[in-house]
Write a protein that holds these residues in place. Sequence first.
Motif, PDB file in Angstrom:
ATOM      1  N   ALA A   1      -5.810  -1.422  -6.467  1.00 12.81           N
ATOM      2  CA  ALA A   1      -4.297  -1.063  -6.974  1.00 12.81           C
ATOM      3  C   ALA A   1      -4.333   0.002  -7.981  1.00 12.81           C
ATOM      4  O   ALA A   1      -4.367   1.327  -7.945  1.00 12.81           O
ATOM      5  CB  ALA A   1      -3.243  -1.849  -7.051  1.00 12.81           C
TER       6      ALA A   1
ATOM      7  N   TYR B   1     -10.812  -3.681   0.843  1.00 15.22           N
ATOM      8  CA  TYR B   1      -9.906  -4.945   0.497  1.00 15.22           C
ATOM      9  C   TYR B   1      -9.654  -6.256   1.496  1.00 15.22           C
ATOM     10  O   TYR B   1      -9.522  -5.552   2.822  1.00 15.22           O
ATOM     11  CB  TYR B   1      -8.775  -3.850   0.569  1.00 15.22           C
TER      12      TYR B   1
ATOM     13  N   TRP C   1       0.739  -0.827  -0.132  1.00  8.27           N
ATOM     14  CA  TRP C   1      -0.293  -0.299  -0.174  1.00  8.27           C
ATOM     15  C   TRP C   1       0.836   1.795  -0.124  1.00  8.27           C
ATOM     16  O   TRP C   1       0.435   2.427  -0.563  1.00  8.27           O
ATOM     17  CB  TRP C   1      -0.968   0.172   1.196  1.00  8.27           C
TER      18      TRP C   1
ATOM     19  N   LEU D   1      -1.581  -6.629  -4.272  1.00  5.72           N
ATOM     20  CA  LEU D   1      -2.991  -6.212  -3.992  1.00  5.72           C
ATOM     21  C   LEU D   1      -3.614  -6.791  -5.829  1.00  5.72           C
ATOM     22  O   LEU D   1      -2.733  -6.646  -6.233  1.00  5.72           O
ATOM     23  CB  LEU D   1      -2.592  -4.103  -4.258  1.00  5.72           C
TER      24      LEU D   1
END
Length: 104
Positions: free
Chosen positions: A58, A104, A3, A53
Amino acid sequence: MYWLILILSGVLEAVWATALGKSEGFTRLVPSLIFVVGLCASMAGLAYSLKGLPVGTAYAVWVGIGAIVTVSWAMLTGAESASALKILFLAMIIGGVIGLKAVY
């Protein structure tokens, strides 16, 4: 870690987008070089973050961050006008990015 890299890559998207606008069709050397370096670094960060991800989440977050930072910078520097509606819509994008991270 994915992230963090994605967020930094989104900021770099704003760097290359701004440099692209200042390159005047790639006729100015320094903004053109900043564009190329920023683009490569931004894409590399996005690609790395995709190792951990999902691509849809993303990509949406990366584009959202890039759009928010690009428009905010343009408004702060006077390149674009600021308005209450523009700020409201930027806040909506921010809410969408936060929402995608939250689910998520």
